[in-house]
Design a protein around this motif. Sequence first.
Motif, mmCIF file in Angstrom:
data_model
loop_
_atom_site.group_PDB
_atom_site.id
_atom_site.type_symbol
_atom_site.label_atom_id
_atom_site.label_comp_id
_atom_site.label_asym_id
_atom_site.label_seq_id
_atom_site.Cartn_x
_atom_site.Cartn_y
_atom_site.Cartn_z
ATOM 1 N N SER A 339 0.856 -1.186 0.000
ATOM 2 C CA SER A 339 0.000 0.000 0.000
ATOM 3 C C SER A 339 0.889 1.230 0.000
ATOM 4 O O SER A 339 1.981 1.223 0.570
ATOM 5 C CB SER A 339 -0.926 0.021 1.220
ATOM 6 O OG SER A 339 -0.176 0.009 2.426
ATOM 7 N N GLN A 340 0.409 2.279 -0.642
ATOM 8 C CA GLN A 340 1.201 3.504 -0.784
ATOM 9 C C GLN A 340 0.260 4.685 -0.832
ATOM 10 O O GLN A 340 -0.766 4.657 -1.509
ATOM 11 C CB GLN A 340 2.058 3.436 -2.051
ATOM 12 C CG GLN A 340 3.074 4.553 -2.200
ATOM 13 C CD GLN A 340 3.895 4.395 -3.461
ATOM 14 O OE1 GLN A 340 3.481 4.834 -4.537
ATOM 15 N NE2 GLN A 340 5.059 3.768 -3.359
ATOM 16 N N ALA A 341 0.612 5.723 -0.105
ATOM 17 C CA ALA A 341 -0.156 6.976 -0.103
ATOM 18 C C ALA A 341 0.819 8.129 -0.180
ATOM 19 O O ALA A 341 1.846 8.130 0.511
ATOM 20 C CB ALA A 341 -1.017 7.079 1.153
ATOM 21 N N GLU A 342 0.503 9.121 -0.996
ATOM 22 C CA GLU A 342 1.405 10.255 -1.156
ATOM 23 C C GLU A 342 0.614 11.505 -1.519
ATOM 24 O O GLU A 342 -0.476 11.429 -2.095
ATOM 25 C CB GLU A 342 2.465 9.970 -2.224
ATOM 26 C CG GLU A 342 1.902 9.617 -3.579
ATOM 27 C CD GLU A 342 2.964 9.082 -4.538
ATOM 28 O OE1 GLU A 342 3.977 8.545 -4.047
ATOM 29 O OE2 GLU A 342 2.766 9.191 -5.761
ATOM 30 N N TYR A 343 1.204 12.628 -1.160
ATOM 31 C CA TYR A 343 0.593 13.916 -1.469
ATOM 32 C C TYR A 343 1.671 14.838 -2.025
ATOM 33 O O TYR A 343 2.764 14.965 -1.454
ATOM 34 C CB TYR A 343 -0.038 14.552 -0.225
ATOM 35 C CG TYR A 343 -0.583 15.936 -0.473
ATOM 36 C CD1 TYR A 343 -1.733 16.115 -1.237
ATOM 37 C CD2 TYR A 343 0.047 17.062 0.049
ATOM 38 C CE1 TYR A 343 -2.238 17.387 -1.484
ATOM 39 C CE2 TYR A 343 -0.454 18.339 -0.184
ATOM 40 C CZ TYR A 343 -1.598 18.488 -0.959
ATOM 41 O OH TYR A 343 -2.095 19.748 -1.199
ATOM 42 N N THR A 344 1.378 15.471 -3.149
ATOM 43 C CA THR A 344 2.297 16.397 -3.803
ATOM 44 C C THR A 344 1.691 17.785 -3.762
ATOM 45 O O THR A 344 0.561 17.989 -4.228
ATOM 46 C CB THR A 344 2.561 15.973 -5.257
ATOM 47 O OG1 THR A 344 3.025 14.625 -5.282
ATOM 48 C CG2 THR A 344 3.605 16.874 -5.897
ATOM 49 N N ALA A 345 2.438 18.732 -3.197
ATOM 50 C CA ALA A 345 1.940 20.099 -3.043
ATOM 51 C C ALA A 345 2.889 21.073 -3.722
ATOM 52 O O ALA A 345 4.112 20.938 -3.595
ATOM 53 C CB ALA A 345 1.809 20.451 -1.561
ATOM 54 N N PRO A 346 2.344 22.065 -4.423
ATOM 55 C CA PRO A 346 3.206 23.114 -4.986
ATOM 56 C C PRO A 346 3.638 24.085 -3.902
ATOM 57 O O PRO A 346 2.841 24.493 -3.050
ATOM 58 C CB PRO A 346 2.305 23.775 -6.027
ATOM 59 C CG PRO A 346 0.917 23.552 -5.516
ATOM 60 C CD PRO A 346 0.935 22.247 -4.785
ATOM 61 N N LEU A 347 4.904 24.461 -3.922
ATOM 62 C CA LEU A 347 5.424 25.473 -2.997
ATOM 63 C C LEU A 347 5.777 26.704 -3.828
ATOM 64 O O LEU A 347 6.944 26.969 -4.111
ATOM 65 C CB LEU A 347 6.653 24.948 -2.256
ATOM 66 C CG LEU A 347 6.463 23.648 -1.455
ATOM 67 C CD1 LEU A 347 7.768 23.242 -0.792
ATOM 68 C CD2 LEU A 347 5.357 23.813 -0.420
ATOM 69 N N GLY A 348 4.753 27.404 -4.243
ATOM 70 C CA GLY A 348 4.967 28.516 -5.130
ATOM 71 C C GLY A 348 5.122 28.042 -6.565
ATOM 72 O O GLY A 348 4.955 26.866 -6.882
ATOM 73 N N PRO A 349 5.480 28.942 -7.467
ATOM 74 C CA PRO A 349 5.566 28.565 -8.889
ATOM 75 C C PRO A 349 6.823 27.776 -9.249
ATOM 76 O O PRO A 349 6.908 27.228 -10.346
ATOM 77 C CB PRO A 349 5.548 29.919 -9.601
ATOM 78 C CG PRO A 349 6.134 30.872 -8.605
ATOM 79 C CD PRO A 349 5.708 30.384 -7.253
ATOM 80 N N ARG A 350 7.803 27.679 -8.345
ATOM 81 C CA ARG A 350 9.081 27.085 -8.705
ATOM 82 C C ARG A 350 9.452 25.856 -7.899
ATOM 83 O O ARG A 350 10.522 25.290 -8.106
ATOM 84 C CB ARG A 350 10.201 28.119 -8.549
ATOM 85 C CG ARG A 350 10.057 29.333 -9.437
ATOM 86 C CD ARG A 350 11.204 30.298 -9.235
ATOM 87 N NE ARG A 350 11.085 31.466 -10.107
ATOM 88 C CZ ARG A 350 11.950 32.468 -10.116
ATOM 89 N NH1 ARG A 350 12.993 32.454 -9.293
ATOM 90 N NH2 ARG A 350 11.766 33.489 -10.935
ATOM 91 N N ALA A 351 8.623 25.412 -7.000
ATOM 92 C CA ALA A 351 8.992 24.290 -6.136
ATOM 93 C C ALA A 351 7.783 23.400 -5.901
ATOM 94 O O ALA A 351 6.628 23.826 -6.004
ATOM 95 C CB ALA A 351 9.552 24.790 -4.798
ATOM 96 N N SER A 352 8.055 22.142 -5.596
ATOM 97 C CA SER A 352 7.009 21.184 -5.237
ATOM 98 C C SER A 352 7.571 20.204 -4.221
ATOM 99 O O SER A 352 8.759 19.876 -4.237
ATOM 100 C CB SER A 352 6.494 20.440 -6.479
ATOM 101 O OG SER A 352 7.553 19.758 -7.122
ATOM 102 N N LEU A 353 6.710 19.725 -3.344
ATOM 103 C CA LEU A 353 7.087 18.825 -2.259
ATOM 104 C C LEU A 353 6.155 17.627 -2.275
ATOM 105 O O LEU A 353 4.933 17.791 -2.366
ATOM 106 C CB LEU A 353 7.005 19.538 -0.912
ATOM 107 C CG LEU A 353 7.240 18.680 0.331
ATOM 108 C CD1 LEU A 353 8.687 18.181 0.378
ATOM 109 C CD2 LEU A 353 6.896 19.461 1.600
#
Length: 559
Positions: A339-353
């Motif tokens: 099982s796998q769960a993940e969340y990708t969030a933009p950190l402004g226009p130039r970064a993502s986490l």
Amino acid sequence: MLIFNILPSSGSGGQCRRQVCALLALIASAGAARGQTAPPPDTLTTRRHRLPEAQVRGVRPERFAVGSPRLEVDSAVLAQYRGGTAADVLGAREGLYIKNYGPGQLATISLRGTSSQHTAVLWNGLNITLPTLGQNDLALLPISGNTQLAVQPGPAAALYGSGAVGGAILLRTDPDWRPGLRGSVQADAGSFGLHGGSLEARSASAGVAVRVAASYRHADNNYPYLLREPAGLVRYTMQNAALRHQWSFSPDLAWRVGAAGELTATVWLTDTDREIQQGTGVAGSNARELDQSHRLVLGYRRATTGGGQWSVRGAWFEDIINYSDQGAVSNSRVRTTQSQAEYTAPLGPRASLRLGLEAQHFAAVVDGYGPEPITENRAAAFALLRYDPRPALRLSANLRQAALPAGLAPLAPTVGAEWDLYQAAATDSLAATRPGLTLKASASRTYRAPTLNERYWQPGGNPDLRPESGMGYELGLRHRARLAPALALETELTAFHQLVANWVQWLPLGRAAPIRPATCARCAARASKQARRCGCAGAATGPPAGWLTASPKPRKPRA
């Protein structure tokens, strides 16, 4: 709208009257024409309009692999090998070292001077490496079950988890949302009884995409060979080397749930029955092996209003290996739940986490482990960061921490950078295809968890084995040139240094003692200009007959 300019005239009055009459007639005809071509009443606010649905695209882990090389097989090339396996494609098209024991026989890969146990194999983002062996036989991975194939050389444990010490092989089946029905049929035939084929059909509508693929292969492998004997060269015919059958069946389904969600279901079934090729100087072997793999992945991903995306995946795998040779039988069945769960969030226009969690549960029934089934649980948490401070500069920093039955695995961080020293002016929307020169660098720490064989095999298994760990550094230069409007040339040169500690090897611990897995001293692998060199301290042998083995060339032990 028609616009006329009326200019004053110095002519007589009759001429003026004729001009005025002609002008009035033209105005009348223009009005009639305008009435015939008038647009229909505006319906923007009076009728419902169905807008095209947006496709939810997943952010792949490769986005965070800044500074690492990537070898991707073109889709047109991949289509030529629909009846083949991953060993056929990687050996013929990517120039990688594939240790192949014959057509349809064991085929393993070696990346960056490491062994086959140091290459992770992922399918749709989930690790399908056999937990008993810690490696995959590439001859058992038919290409028809996938739509994309890529290789990422170099340490990548922060991205892909255990086993990605020398690199990772990435298999994927992405849905095709092009509307309509399409299909392909391919037939293969060759010498020594080789024949097979593949079939693929795709269909997509606005909300559902379906793909079904199947392939079959058979080979007698009864080729001749010469063996030098006291009387001279004697011609023989290879026996007990046939690929009796290999088939693969892979149905895929993707369903758009609303405008921001997507549900996927992917199945991959393979069945291989083959005779194990004997050595040219060995007689009387009738070894045979049956390999079956059943894989199912269910996933759901959804885009958020803030530009982020979260996804969850669940998988069930079953791997069966039944080996027999003149009455000796060794059977193995391992069921894996992931099982796998993940969340990708933009950190402004130039970064993502990206933040994620994953868990694995193994249930193994193996003759070599004893009468009781063996179970094992593993888990990991990871964080992936991508930051582009400038259009020509890309940075990444990744981190993974895994929990194993014996304790925490070594912390696996990775940092990478890419700097475009030169790039031509934009003529298209794909910056990666424009001519230019890019400097790349990365540093990684990696690990490999002990396999179930290394921990539980009787006799010899060692439940207290520590995981392997390693460090890798690389520096590369990539050059892209446009030779013609439809012809481009890309070259890449990479120098790397890789160090592996606690390398697990099967060693005899005494004259009458059985072989046991043990950690040896450090092994180093360096390469420049595609040259590879590996040295390992400690003698290397294999586990009991019937299991896959691949080890570096043994050297004299040292402290």
